[in-house]
Design a protein around this motif. Sequence first.
Motif, PDB file in Angstrom:
ATOM      1  N   ILE A 212       0.849  -1.194   0.000  1.00  0.00           N
ATOM      2  CA  ILE A 212       0.000   0.000   0.000  1.00  0.00           C
ATOM      3  C   ILE A 212       0.882   1.242   0.000  1.00  0.00           C
ATOM      4  O   ILE A 212       1.788   1.372   0.818  1.00  0.00           O
ATOM      5  N   GLU A 213       0.613   2.150  -0.911  1.00  0.00           N
ATOM      6  CA  GLU A 213       1.331   3.423  -0.956  1.00  0.00           C
ATOM      7  C   GLU A 213       0.543   4.515  -0.245  1.00  0.00           C
ATOM      8  O   GLU A 213       1.102   5.368   0.433  1.00  0.00           O
ATOM      9  N   LYS A 214      -0.776   4.488  -0.398  1.00  0.00           N
ATOM     10  CA  LYS A 214      -1.658   5.397   0.323  1.00  0.00           C
ATOM     11  C   LYS A 214      -3.082   4.882   0.179  1.00  0.00           C
ATOM     12  O   LYS A 214      -3.365   4.006  -0.647  1.00  0.00           O
ATOM     13  N   GLY A 215      -3.981   5.428   0.966  1.00  0.00           N
ATOM     14  CA  GLY A 215      -5.373   4.998   0.899  1.00  0.00           C
ATOM     15  C   GLY A 215      -6.254   5.958   1.674  1.00  0.00           C
ATOM     16  O   GLY A 215      -5.778   6.844   2.383  1.00  0.00           O
ATOM     17  N   GLY A 216      -7.562   5.777   1.522  1.00  0.00           N
ATOM     18  CA  GLY A 216      -8.479   6.655   2.229  1.00  0.00           C
ATOM     19  C   GLY A 216      -9.923   6.359   1.911  1.00  0.00           C
ATOM     20  O   GLY A 216     -10.265   5.321   1.336  1.00  0.00           O
ATOM     21  N   LEU A 217     -10.778   7.302   2.289  1.00  0.00           N
ATOM     22  CA  LEU A 217     -12.217   7.202   2.074  1.00  0.00           C
ATOM     23  C   LEU A 217     -12.668   8.380   1.222  1.00  0.00           C
ATOM     24  O   LEU A 217     -12.343   9.531   1.516  1.00  0.00           O
ATOM     25  N   PHE A 218     -13.420   8.096   0.186  1.00  0.00           N
ATOM     26  CA  PHE A 218     -13.945   9.140  -0.692  1.00  0.00           C
ATOM     27  C   PHE A 218     -15.411   9.327  -0.354  1.00  0.00           C
ATOM     28  O   PHE A 218     -16.232   8.415  -0.539  1.00  0.00           O
ATOM     29  N   ARG A 219     -15.761  10.520   0.162  1.00  0.00           N
ATOM     30  CA  ARG A 219     -17.101  10.754   0.692  1.00  0.00           C
ATOM     31  C   ARG A 219     -17.858  11.869  -0.031  1.00  0.00           C
ATOM     32  O   ARG A 219     -18.938  12.254   0.409  1.00  0.00           O
ATOM     33  N   ARG A 220     -17.342  12.393  -1.115  1.00  0.00           N
ATOM     34  CA  ARG A 220     -17.979  13.555  -1.738  1.00  0.00           C
ATOM     35  C   ARG A 220     -19.380  13.251  -2.267  1.00  0.00           C
ATOM     36  O   ARG A 220     -20.168  14.167  -2.481  1.00  0.00           O
ATOM     37  N   GLY A 221     -19.697  11.985  -2.472  1.00  0.00           N
ATOM     38  CA  GLY A 221     -21.024  11.630  -2.942  1.00  0.00           C
ATOM     39  C   GLY A 221     -21.976  11.234  -1.830  1.00  0.00           C
ATOM     40  O   GLY A 221     -23.112  10.853  -2.091  1.00  0.00           O
ATOM     41  N   MET A 222     -21.532  11.353  -0.569  1.00  0.00           N
ATOM     42  CA  MET A 222     -22.348  10.991   0.592  1.00  0.00           C
ATOM     43  C   MET A 222     -22.968  12.230   1.230  1.00  0.00           C
ATOM     44  O   MET A 222     -22.376  13.312   1.205  1.00  0.00           O
ATOM     45  N   TRP A 223     -24.120  12.055   1.854  1.00  0.00           N
ATOM     46  CA  TRP A 223     -24.718  13.146   2.624  1.00  0.00           C
ATOM     47  C   TRP A 223     -23.834  13.428   3.837  1.00  0.00           C
ATOM     48  O   TRP A 223     -23.511  12.515   4.612  1.00  0.00           O
ATOM     49  N   PRO A 224     -23.433  14.698   4.069  1.00  0.00           N
ATOM     50  CA  PRO A 224     -22.456  15.008   5.116  1.00  0.00           C
ATOM     51  C   PRO A 224     -23.052  15.389   6.460  1.00  0.00           C
ATOM     52  O   PRO A 224     -22.327  15.810   7.362  1.00  0.00           O
ATOM     53  N   GLY A 225     -24.363  15.246   6.600  1.00  0.00           N
ATOM     54  CA  GLY A 225     -24.999  15.772   7.794  1.00  0.00           C
ATOM     55  C   GLY A 225     -25.168  17.280   7.674  1.00  0.00           C
ATOM     56  O   GLY A 225     -24.790  17.897   6.689  1.00  0.00           O
ATOM     57  N   SER A 226     -25.734  17.881   8.701  1.00  0.00           N
ATOM     58  CA  SER A 226     -25.981  19.328   8.633  1.00  0.00           C
ATOM     59  C   SER A 226     -25.486  20.067   9.863  1.00  0.00           C
ATOM     60  O   SER A 226     -25.174  21.256   9.769  1.00  0.00           O
ATOM     61  N   ARG A 227     -25.368  19.407  10.998  1.00  0.00           N
ATOM     62  CA  ARG A 227     -24.963  20.081  12.237  1.00  0.00           C
ATOM     63  C   ARG A 227     -23.951  19.221  13.006  1.00  0.00           C
ATOM     64  O   ARG A 227     -24.336  18.474  13.910  1.00  0.00           O
ATOM     65  N   PRO A 228     -22.676  19.333  12.673  1.00  0.00           N
ATOM     66  CA  PRO A 228     -22.070  20.148  11.604  1.00  0.00           C
ATOM     67  C   PRO A 228     -22.000  19.365  10.291  1.00  0.00           C
ATOM     68  O   PRO A 228     -22.241  18.157  10.279  1.00  0.00           O
ATOM     69  N   VAL A 229     -21.653  20.064   9.220  1.00  0.00           N
ATOM     70  CA  VAL A 229     -21.343  19.391   7.963  1.00  0.00           C
ATOM     71  C   VAL A 229     -19.987  18.717   8.142  1.00  0.00           C
ATOM     72  O   VAL A 229     -19.008  19.355   8.538  1.00  0.00           O
ATOM     73  N   ARG A 230     -19.905  17.427   7.856  1.00  0.00           N
ATOM     74  CA  ARG A 230     -18.714  16.661   8.227  1.00  0.00           C
ATOM     75  C   ARG A 230     -17.644  16.597   7.135  1.00  0.00           C
ATOM     76  O   ARG A 230     -16.480  16.366   7.443  1.00  0.00           O
ATOM     77  N   TRP A 231     -18.042  16.725   5.874  1.00  0.00           N
ATOM     78  CA  TRP A 231     -17.061  16.668   4.793  1.00  0.00           C
ATOM     79  C   TRP A 231     -17.604  17.400   3.579  1.00  0.00           C
ATOM     80  O   TRP A 231     -18.794  17.682   3.482  1.00  0.00           O
ATOM     81  N   GLU A 232     -16.709  17.731   2.678  1.00  0.00           N
ATOM     82  CA  GLU A 232     -17.097  18.426   1.458  1.00  0.00           C
ATOM     83  C   GLU A 232     -17.797  17.465   0.511  1.00  0.00           C
ATOM     84  O   GLU A 232     -17.438  16.300   0.416  1.00  0.00           O
ATOM     85  N   VAL A 233     -18.796  17.993  -0.191  1.00  0.00           N
ATOM     86  CA  VAL A 233     -19.558  17.161  -1.121  1.00  0.00           C
ATOM     87  C   VAL A 233     -19.641  17.858  -2.475  1.00  0.00           C
ATOM     88  O   VAL A 233     -19.244  19.012  -2.635  1.00  0.00           O
ATOM     89  N   TYR A 234     -20.190  17.128  -3.442  1.00  0.00           N
ATOM     90  CA  TYR A 234     -20.401  17.724  -4.753  1.00  0.00           C
ATOM     91  C   TYR A 234     -21.400  18.870  -4.650  1.00  0.00           C
ATOM     92  O   TYR A 234     -22.342  18.826  -3.853  1.00  0.00           O
ATOM     93  N   GLU A 235     -21.217  19.856  -5.479  1.00  0.00           N
ATOM     94  CA  GLU A 235     -22.124  21.001  -5.500  1.00  0.00           C
ATOM     95  C   GLU A 235     -23.551  20.552  -5.773  1.00  0.00           C
ATOM     96  O   GLU A 235     -24.513  21.154  -5.285  1.00  0.00           O
ATOM     97  N   GLU A 236     -23.702  19.485  -6.552  1.00  0.00           N
ATOM     98  CA  GLU A 236     -25.038  19.007  -6.937  1.00  0.00           C
ATOM     99  C   GLU A 236     -25.754  18.262  -5.812  1.00  0.00           C
ATOM    100  O   GLU A 236     -26.938  17.941  -5.923  1.00  0.00           O
ATOM    101  N   LEU A 237     -25.045  17.961  -4.710  1.00  0.00           N
ATOM    102  CA  LEU A 237     -25.639  17.208  -3.611  1.00  0.00           C
ATOM    103  C   LEU A 237     -26.254  18.205  -2.623  1.00  0.00           C
ATOM    104  O   LEU A 237     -25.609  18.654  -1.684  1.00  0.00           O
ATOM    105  N   LYS A 238     -27.522  18.558  -2.874  1.00  0.00           N
ATOM    106  CA  LYS A 238     -28.211  19.560  -2.066  1.00  0.00           C
ATOM    107  C   LYS A 238     -29.083  18.950  -0.972  1.00  0.00           C
ATOM    108  O   LYS A 238     -29.377  19.590   0.031  1.00  0.00           O
ATOM    109  N   ARG A 239     -29.535  17.719  -1.205  1.00  0.00           N
ATOM    110  CA  ARG A 239     -30.447  17.062  -0.267  1.00  0.00           C
ATOM    111  C   ARG A 239     -29.934  15.652   0.007  1.00  0.00           C
ATOM    112  O   ARG A 239     -29.178  15.081  -0.780  1.00  0.00           O
ATOM    113  N   LYS A 240     -30.386  15.067   1.115  1.00  0.00           N
ATOM    114  CA  LYS A 240     -29.934  13.727   1.484  1.00  0.00           C
ATOM    115  C   LYS A 240     -30.252  12.719   0.387  1.00  0.00           C
ATOM    116  O   LYS A 240     -29.452  11.821   0.095  1.00  0.00           O
ATOM    117  N   GLN A 241     -31.406  12.894  -0.253  1.00  0.00           N
ATOM    118  CA  GLN A 241     -31.810  11.942  -1.297  1.00  0.00           C
ATOM    119  C   GLN A 241     -31.019  12.098  -2.585  1.00  0.00           C
ATOM    120  O   GLN A 241     -31.155  11.292  -3.503  1.00  0.00           O
TER     121      GLN A 241
END
Length: 256
Positions: A212-241
């Motif tokens: 392994i050289e590096k690794g991680g979790l890609f969360r930009r397509g996941m709902w980040p919560g709202s209080r607080p927002v936990r990670w950056e998401v795509y601009e198009e991800l406005k709602r949990k659905q």
Amino acid sequence: MHNTARVMIDVKADVLGVVEAESRPVLAAFNKEIIGAMGGTPFRHVMVIDGNDERSIDVGLVTRDGYPIGMMRSHVDDQDEKGNPLFSRDCPVFFITTPTGNPLVVLVNHLKSKGYGSVTANNAKRRTQAERIKSIYEELIADGQENIAVIGDLNDTPESAPLMPLLTDSDLKDAFAHPAFDDGGWPGTYGLCNASNKIDYLLLSPALFERIEKGGLFRRGMWPGSRPVRWEVYEELKRKQDAGSDHAAIWVDIDI
């Protein structure tokens, strides 16, 4: 669908396990039409083997050009001691050749969930599934395979008894344990990614884990919560659905 495609494009995986695919034709169409329409390069190889789930939520694999899928081995007919199908979906074994000519073996899984039945029965089912996956893995090792990955949604946490055959009683190593792995500050993989929501895994043979050289979790397509927002998401991800998934994409870079 567009946010799911964005994740599949942006992760830039050469070999990508897929959980809850309806069928190979559907996954192939998504790969060609949706990923292509989003500006991504469709995967060269797409494979899904029909499993045991009547809802048609199967596991599969997509790979890039230069990573052909060779032999495939299904375990859809494996049975438990009562003669029932052992795997909720399947435990397909995919044999891949990398551009350097090295073999890579990937087992994709989606184990029994904690819902839809009694806790005792579900835990017992998941334990039996984990024991069988361990035996398949050990058979591959005995056959001389070294580069093996057991991946997918195992539907339980690292300290759980049902997953002990894989996480404690085998030499498989969780990619999360590698010093080069970055969980982004949240240890889980599902929902809001708390520790109690770590249910998805990249379990690697020692030969793969060491590379392994590096690794991680890609969360930009996941709902980040709202209080607080936990990670950056795509601009198009406005709602949990609008989320591409409620699971993070786990990735590692390995040079083989």
